[in-house]
Design an enzyme around this catalytic site. Structure first.
Site, short mmCIF file in Angstrom:
data_model
loop_
_atom_site.label_atom_id
_atom_site.label_comp_id
_atom_site.label_asym_id
_atom_site.label_seq_id
_atom_site.Cartn_x
_atom_site.Cartn_y
_atom_site.Cartn_z
N ASP A 14 -1.12 10.66 4.78
CA ASP A 14 -0.24 10.92 3.72
C ASP A 14 -1.78 10.35 2.49
O ASP A 14 -1.47 9.21 1.87
CB ASP A 14 0.48 9.45 3.84
CG ASP A 14 0.65 7.99 3.60
OD1 ASP A 14 -0.42 7.94 4.46
OD2 ASP A 14 1.19 7.44 2.83
N ASP A 19 -6.43 6.23 4.53
CA ASP A 19 -6.10 7.48 4.70
C ASP A 19 -7.69 8.66 4.87
O ASP A 19 -8.20 9.18 5.81
CB ASP A 19 -5.08 8.72 4.53
CG ASP A 19 -3.15 7.66 4.57
OD1 ASP A 19 -3.48 7.90 5.40
OD2 ASP A 19 -3.87 7.15 3.48
N ASN A 44 2.29 7.62 0.27
CA ASN A 44 0.97 6.69 -0.46
C ASN A 44 1.58 7.30 -2.42
O ASN A 44 1.24 6.91 -2.99
CB ASN A 44 -0.19 6.88 -0.27
CG ASN A 44 -0.46 5.97 0.69
OD1 ASN A 44 0.07 4.34 0.54
ND2 ASN A 44 -1.53 6.07 1.65
N THR A 128 -1.18 8.67 10.04
CA THR A 128 -1.22 7.12 9.52
C THR A 128 -0.02 6.85 7.98
O THR A 128 -0.94 6.00 7.35
CB THR A 128 -2.74 7.34 8.96
OG1 THR A 128 -2.42 8.19 7.95
CG2 THR A 128 -3.60 7.88 10.53
N PHE A 169 4.43 -1.29 4.58
CA PHE A 169 5.05 -0.06 3.45
C PHE A 169 5.43 1.47 4.70
O PHE A 169 6.38 1.60 4.05
CB PHE A 169 3.09 0.40 3.15
CG PHE A 169 2.95 1.73 2.24
CD1 PHE A 169 4.48 1.12 1.34
CD2 PHE A 169 3.01 2.51 2.76
CE1 PHE A 169 4.80 2.47 0.01
CE2 PHE A 169 2.89 4.36 1.61
CZ PHE A 169 3.55 4.04 0.11
N ASN A 170 4.35 1.86 5.38
CA ASN A 170 4.63 3.12 6.54
C ASN A 170 6.49 2.86 6.46
O ASN A 170 7.23 3.80 6.91
CB ASN A 170 4.11 3.48 7.37
CG ASN A 170 2.60 4.21 6.44
OD1 ASN A 170 2.66 4.39 5.62
ND2 ASN A 170 1.16 4.00 7.19
N HIS A 242 -6.97 -0.09 7.10
CA HIS A 242 -5.86 0.09 7.98
C HIS A 242 -6.12 1.30 9.22
O HIS A 242 -5.39 1.02 10.16
CB HIS A 242 -4.68 -0.01 7.02
CG HIS A 242 -4.05 -0.48 5.99
ND1 HIS A 242 -3.52 -2.27 6.29
CD2 HIS A 242 -4.46 -1.04 4.58
CE1 HIS A 242 -3.38 -2.95 5.18
NE2 HIS A 242 -3.42 -2.46 4.63
N ASP A 243 -5.89 2.89 7.70
CA ASP A 243 -5.39 3.82 9.17
C ASP A 243 -6.75 3.79 9.49
O ASP A 243 -7.16 4.72 10.98
CB ASP A 243 -5.71 4.82 7.66
CG ASP A 243 -4.01 5.10 7.30
OD1 ASP A 243 -3.33 3.89 7.55
OD2 ASP A 243 -4.24 5.38 5.91
#
Ligand code: BDR
Ligand code: CA
Length: 317
Positions: A14, A19, A44, A128, A169-170, A242-243
């Site tokens: 996303d 990402d 996102n 992700t 979040f995801n 993160h991703d």
């Protein structure tokens, strides 16, 4: 010397700042990965933006042979909840030239299924963003479960959220999708906040990537600079990649400490929407352990790997 077989993979983003860095990092691994497709999902920012960012980055870095497919424009059952910290376009103030080609004729769920059929039992999937595209693929093509070798997600957390006190979040954006994935029988590796919040970008890493001087490094640094700026200037999220950690789990898993649990996802709770609930004390012995969770990370090892990717894999063009 015998050539090592490439890992067939579909990557679903996303895109999104982190990402984007994960996508750039992944595109530097084509000697190891057979990238069957890259797909986009709303998260996102809305789908039009995540899809355009994904296609534009793939093409700007010269990978016009990789199909890029659009996926779901909203979660399975809910309105889309976007993030604010990635800016309006998802890439902050970074502008990537528009691609000159179109999206793949199949949507993301069908593109994942097509790759799964072609690589029967061997396909890896990296997701992700919210797992909406994967959930649609599982619902649409029941046999996909045994055709996929493993799904790596950035999402969820064993302890404490970033969207709410309970959820990541995801997972918060599309908890039903994550629940479908976790309950499907697909082998899942969950790279959650427990490890990704440990990887706040150090400035020496940014500087070493910049010094690599390749097109990949230049683009990644532009995105990382926006992430640093948004935190300093607006007080939004720190620059956490993160991703990228979820991608690292595929090609360099030794930096992660992994443990398998039975994990389910809360979809009904009033304060726990999207909470990933692990059975730490084996109180559900009849439930099969379904998710391999990243519990800890060798932070230094991770950053050394990341810098190495840009220093050793990119070519100055
Ligand atoms: C996740 O949320 C998104 O904003 C990031 O891209 C990452 O996938 C972290 O919770
Ligand atoms: Ca993401």
């Amino acid at each position: 010397m015998e050539e090592r077989k490439k890992i067939p993979v579909v990557m679903d983003f996303d895109t999104g700042t982190d990402d984007a860095v994960a996508l750039i990092t992944a595109l530097l691994h084509r000697d190891m990965l057979d990238v069957c497709a890259v797909t986009a999902v709303a998260g996102n920012v809305p789908l039009e933006a995540t899809a355009a960012n994904t296609l534009n980055i793939v093409d700007a870095l010269g990978h016009t042979d990789i199909p890029v497919a659009k996926g779901a424009d909203k979660p399975l059952k809910r309105e889309l909840h976007c993030a604010i910290s990635h800016g309006k376009t998802g890439l902050g103030d970074v502008i990537v030239p528009d691609s000159e080609r179109g999206f793949y004729e199949k949507d993301a769920a069908d593109a994942i299924y097509e790759a799964a059929l072609a690589h029967e039992g061997e396909l890896f999937v990296l997701a992700t963003g919210p797992q909406t595209n994967l959930a649609i693929a599982i619902q649409r093509h029941l046999d996909i479960v045994k055709l996929i070798k493993r799904v790596y997600i950035m999402g969820g957390c064993l302890v404490g959220g970033n969207m709410t006190q309970a959820s990541e979040f995801n997972a918060y954006v599309d908890p039903e999708a994550m629940q479908i994935l976790f309950r499907s029988g697909v082998d899942v590796v969950m790279v959650g906040l427990d490890v990704t919040l440990q990887t706040e970008l150090p400035i020496w890493v940014r500087d070493r990537v910049e010094a690599a001087g390749t097109p990949e490094a230049k683009l990644a640094v532009q995105v990382m600079d926006f992430m640093i700026k948004r935190n300093k200037e607006f007080g939004y999220d720190v620059a956490n990649l993160h991703d990228v950690v979820a991608f690292c789990a595929i090609v360099n898993p030794s930096v992660l400490k992994l443990k398998r649990y039975y994990v389910d996802v809360e979809t009904e709770g009033t304060i726990t929407r999207g909470m990933t609930v692990a059975d730490f004390r084996d109180v559900c012995p009849d439930k099969e352990k379904n998710v391999t969770c990243a519990e800890d990370i060798d932070v230094e090892g991770f950053w050394n790997w990341f810098v190495d990717v840009f220093e050793k894999r990119g070519k100055r063009r």
